[in-house]
Design a protein around this motif. Structure first.
Motif, short mmCIF file in Angstrom:
data_model
loop_
_atom_site.label_atom_id
_atom_site.label_comp_id
_atom_site.label_asym_id
_atom_site.label_seq_id
_atom_site.Cartn_x
_atom_site.Cartn_y
_atom_site.Cartn_z
N GLU A 1 4.39 6.24 -9.23
CA GLU A 1 2.93 6.81 -9.75
C GLU A 1 2.45 5.93 -10.86
O GLU A 1 1.30 6.06 -11.27
N LYS A 2 3.42 5.27 -11.68
CA LYS A 2 2.90 4.45 -12.86
C LYS A 2 2.29 3.08 -12.49
O LYS A 2 1.70 2.53 -13.29
N LEU A 3 2.44 2.73 -11.36
CA LEU A 3 1.88 1.32 -10.79
C LEU A 3 0.44 1.59 -10.89
O LEU A 3 -0.50 2.41 -10.75
N PRO A 4 -0.34 0.27 -11.52
CA PRO A 4 -1.60 0.28 -11.68
C PRO A 4 -2.57 0.14 -10.68
O PRO A 4 -3.82 -0.15 -10.65
N TRP A 5 -2.13 0.31 -9.47
CA TRP A 5 -3.04 0.09 -8.18
C TRP A 5 -2.45 1.39 -7.21
O TRP A 5 -1.37 1.91 -7.44
N LYS A 6 -3.44 1.66 -6.14
CA LYS A 6 -2.78 2.87 -5.41
C LYS A 6 -1.85 2.42 -4.49
O LYS A 6 -2.18 1.53 -3.44
N THR A 7 -1.06 3.10 -4.52
CA THR A 7 0.38 2.89 -3.63
C THR A 7 0.88 4.30 -3.38
O THR A 7 1.40 5.36 -4.31
N SER A 8 1.12 4.91 -2.12
CA SER A 8 1.74 6.07 -1.61
C SER A 8 3.15 6.18 -1.63
O SER A 8 3.68 4.84 -1.66
N TYR A 9 3.95 6.97 -2.01
CA TYR A 9 5.32 7.04 -2.16
C TYR A 9 5.94 8.00 -0.90
O TYR A 9 5.32 9.28 -0.87
N LYS B 1 0.98 -1.10 0.08
CA LYS B 1 -0.15 -0.22 -0.07
C LYS B 1 0.80 1.30 -0.07
O LYS B 1 0.46 2.44 0.08
N SER B 2 2.23 1.17 0.16
CA SER B 2 2.89 2.10 0.43
C SER B 2 4.32 1.72 0.01
O SER B 2 4.78 0.61 0.22
N ILE B 3 5.12 2.77 -0.48
CA ILE B 3 6.59 2.27 -0.89
C ILE B 3 7.61 3.42 -0.50
O ILE B 3 7.27 4.49 -0.58
N CYS B 4 8.48 3.01 0.25
CA CYS B 4 9.28 4.16 0.89
C CYS B 4 10.91 4.01 0.45
O CYS B 4 11.44 2.79 0.40
N LEU B 5 11.45 5.12 0.28
CA LEU B 5 12.96 5.20 -0.07
C LEU B 5 13.65 5.81 1.25
O LEU B 5 12.95 6.66 2.11
N VAL C 1 21.71 7.44 0.30
CA VAL C 1 21.41 7.63 -1.09
C VAL C 1 20.14 8.15 -1.67
O VAL C 1 19.93 8.62 -2.61
N SER C 2 19.23 8.11 -0.36
CA SER C 2 17.90 8.66 -0.77
C SER C 2 17.80 10.19 -1.01
O SER C 2 16.96 10.63 -1.01
N ALA C 3 19.09 10.48 -0.53
CA ALA C 3 19.42 12.02 -0.31
C ALA C 3 19.42 12.66 -2.19
O ALA C 3 19.35 13.63 -2.66
N ASN C 4 19.78 11.53 -2.99
CA ASN C 4 20.16 11.95 -4.11
C ASN C 4 18.62 12.34 -5.13
O ASN C 4 17.67 11.64 -5.17
N LYS C 5 18.95 13.63 -5.57
CA LYS C 5 17.58 14.03 -6.31
C LYS C 5 17.08 13.25 -7.33
O LYS C 5 15.85 13.01 -7.57
N GLU C 6 17.87 12.78 -8.25
CA GLU C 6 17.35 11.94 -9.46
C GLU C 6 16.70 10.81 -8.97
O GLU C 6 15.67 10.44 -9.54
N LEU C 7 17.30 10.06 -8.07
CA LEU C 7 16.80 8.75 -7.62
C LEU C 7 15.47 9.24 -6.99
O LEU C 7 14.48 8.30 -7.19
N ARG C 8 15.18 10.22 -6.11
CA ARG C 8 13.84 10.52 -5.56
C ARG C 8 12.87 10.59 -6.56
O ARG C 8 11.79 10.15 -6.32
N GLU C 9 13.23 11.59 -7.73
CA GLU C 9 12.33 11.89 -8.53
C GLU C 9 11.64 10.70 -9.50
O GLU C 9 10.86 10.40 -9.82
N GLN C 10 12.92 9.65 -9.75
CA GLN C 10 12.62 8.76 -10.78
C GLN C 10 11.74 7.55 -10.07
O GLN C 10 10.97 6.86 -10.68
N MET C 11 12.22 7.28 -8.73
CA MET C 11 11.37 6.32 -8.15
C MET C 11 9.90 6.72 -8.04
O MET C 11 8.82 6.08 -8.00
N LYS C 12 9.56 8.28 -7.46
CA LYS C 12 8.17 8.68 -7.56
C LYS C 12 7.46 8.51 -8.71
O LYS C 12 6.42 7.95 -8.61
N LYS C 13 8.26 8.80 -10.06
CA LYS C 13 7.60 8.64 -11.36
C LYS C 13 7.41 7.17 -11.29
O LYS C 13 6.09 6.89 -12.02
N ALA C 14 8.01 6.17 -11.01
CA ALA C 14 7.79 4.80 -11.38
C ALA C 14 6.68 4.15 -10.35
O ALA C 14 5.88 3.31 -10.87
#
Ligand code: KG4
Ligand code: ZN
Length: 391
Positions: free
Chosen positions: A343-351, A320-324, A328-341
């Motif tokens: 959000e694309k999941l076909p069920w509701k999961t919070s990030y 139901k949720s995905i946490c980073l 390394v989670s301070a990495n801006k690119e990682l934070r953003e790319q994980m968020k986008k991925a």
């Protein structure tokens, strides 16, 4: 109840005060003294020097946390290594102990007992044991990785910088820990059911950033250095104007094809080493462009692996949720790319991702973990440091 939390597992001396009021948990203070300046000269952490610096900083840091409750404070240890070595640590302890003990009394003390550098852990653990003994307080030993997990469970905070996260992750939660000492995927069904789905078989993701930065001569700590170098390629406004000068580099994405959830980063580091040799022999590249291009591709390779494995696990466990979390989670690119991925999941999961101040090592996350894991009261003589503590 107020919990004084202590973290000294690696190269940050940290103390925080957490308030638990029924189910409400609040950060009152968060103080971190960083040793980055000391270790920079060596291109990595020098364990003996790290523990000496902890001895010097632990009491002033605790004192700051107990007195300046409304601030998140980051200190930088500016002393030179020789000064740190020559300073009489016992004198430093004696000078400050009376002041620290005269501060506000917490109701419990939480401390990181492992994993980490044993000399560093011992300073925090023995400080906490002494404090608990003198003040007659219960003590809670916390696993450092559990602390990182709880950096996403802040709830409320008295500190404006740490207020960005309002919602607590729902269970089951899928958690990616990516730090300098560990990388792993965790499934958390509730606060007591925490299962490791996979972990690194060799280097941790942050360790790979640090080693590759060293190979590229970018300095320590490697994570921020690599991401700053990569930014020169990724940022459209960057100083590298002639894009045709940028070499095309492709690095492998080890383990991504496998269906398990383990990681391996040492092969990627070796691939960077071979690329450096190959490119220096074949091209007349400007060193800045060359290291920026390699840094950008390396960063993207790590992100592809971390995001790819997390999404694979998400499809299998439907959280139901995905946490980073982790440094390394301070990495801006990682934070953003994980968020986008996510959000694309076909069920509701919070990030969820912690505020940058709680991505890298801090004591607030240790205090929050303790607030959720109070358990039966333990006394000072039951707590010990363990460099290889498992989750
Ligand atoms: O969690 P942490 O502070 O300490 C450990 O528990 O190990 O993580 C430190 C690691 C270092 O390897 C550092 O290079 C990495 O986190 N790191 C980053 C960034 N900031 C810190 N890695 C990638 N990008 C960053 N911006
Ligand atoms: Zn850490």
């Amino acid at each position: 109840m107020k919990i004084l939390a202590i973290e000294t597992s690696c190269d940050e001396t940290a103390a925080a005060v957490i308030e638990k009021n029924g189910s409400e948990i609040k950060i009152l203070a968060n103080v971190v003294a960083s040793q980055i300046n000391i270790h920079q000269k060596y291109g990595g952490i020098f364990p003996e020097i790290a523990s000496r610096a902890h001895v010097e900083k632990i009491i002033p840091v605790v004192e700051q946390a107990l007195v300046c409750k409304k601030h998140t404070k980051v200190w930088s240890t500016k002393q030179s290594v020789t000064q740190a070595l020559q300073k009489n640590v016992a004198q430093a302890l004696q000078k400050n102990v009376a002041q620290a003990l005269a501060c506000d009394k917490p109701d419990a003390i939480a401390v990181t007992t492992g994993p980490g550098l044993i000399g560093s852990l011992l300073v925090g653990v023995n400080f906490a044991k002494t404090y608990a003994y003198v003040k007659n307080l219960p003590i809670i030993g916390i696993n450092h990785w559990l602390g990182h997990i709880y950096s996403n469970f802040i709830g409320k905070s008295q500190i404006s910088k740490l207020k960005s996260q309002s919602k607590i992750p729902e269970f089951p939660s899928l958690i990616l820990i990516a730090s300098g000492g560990h990388t792993g995927l965790i499934l958390m069904k509730n606060h007591d059911k925490i299962q490791t789905l996979g972990e690194t078989l060799d280097d941790a993701a942050g360790e790979a950033f640090d080693k590759v930065a060293k190979l590229l001569g970018l300095g320590y700590p490697g994570g921020p250095a690599i991401s700053a170098a990569a930014e020169k390629i990724l940022n459209p406004k960057s100083e590298i104007r002639n894009k045709s000068q940028i070499p095309k580099i492709k690095l492998p994405r080890p383990m991504l094809e496998r269906s398990d959830f383990d990681f391996s980063f040492s092969g990627l580091k070796t691939a960077v080493l071979y690329k450096i040799k190959e490119l220096t022999n074949n091209y007349h590249l400007k060193p800045k462009i060359f290291s920026a291009a390699l840094a950008a591709e390396f960063q993207q390779a790590v992100i592809d692996i971390l995001v790819g494995k997390t999404i694979q696990a998400a499809y299998q466990y439907r959280p139901k949720s995905i946490c980073l979390c982790g440094g390394v989670s301070a990495n801006k690119e990682l934070r953003e790319q994980m968020k986008k991925a996510v959000e694309k999941l076909p069920w509701k999961t919070s990030y969820h991702v912690p505020p940058i101040e709680l991505s890298t090592d801090n004591a607030a996350m240790i205090g929050i973990a303790a607030a959720y894991h109070l358990g039966p009261k333990t006394s000072w003589d039951k707590i010990n440091a363990n460099a290889n503590l498992k989750l």
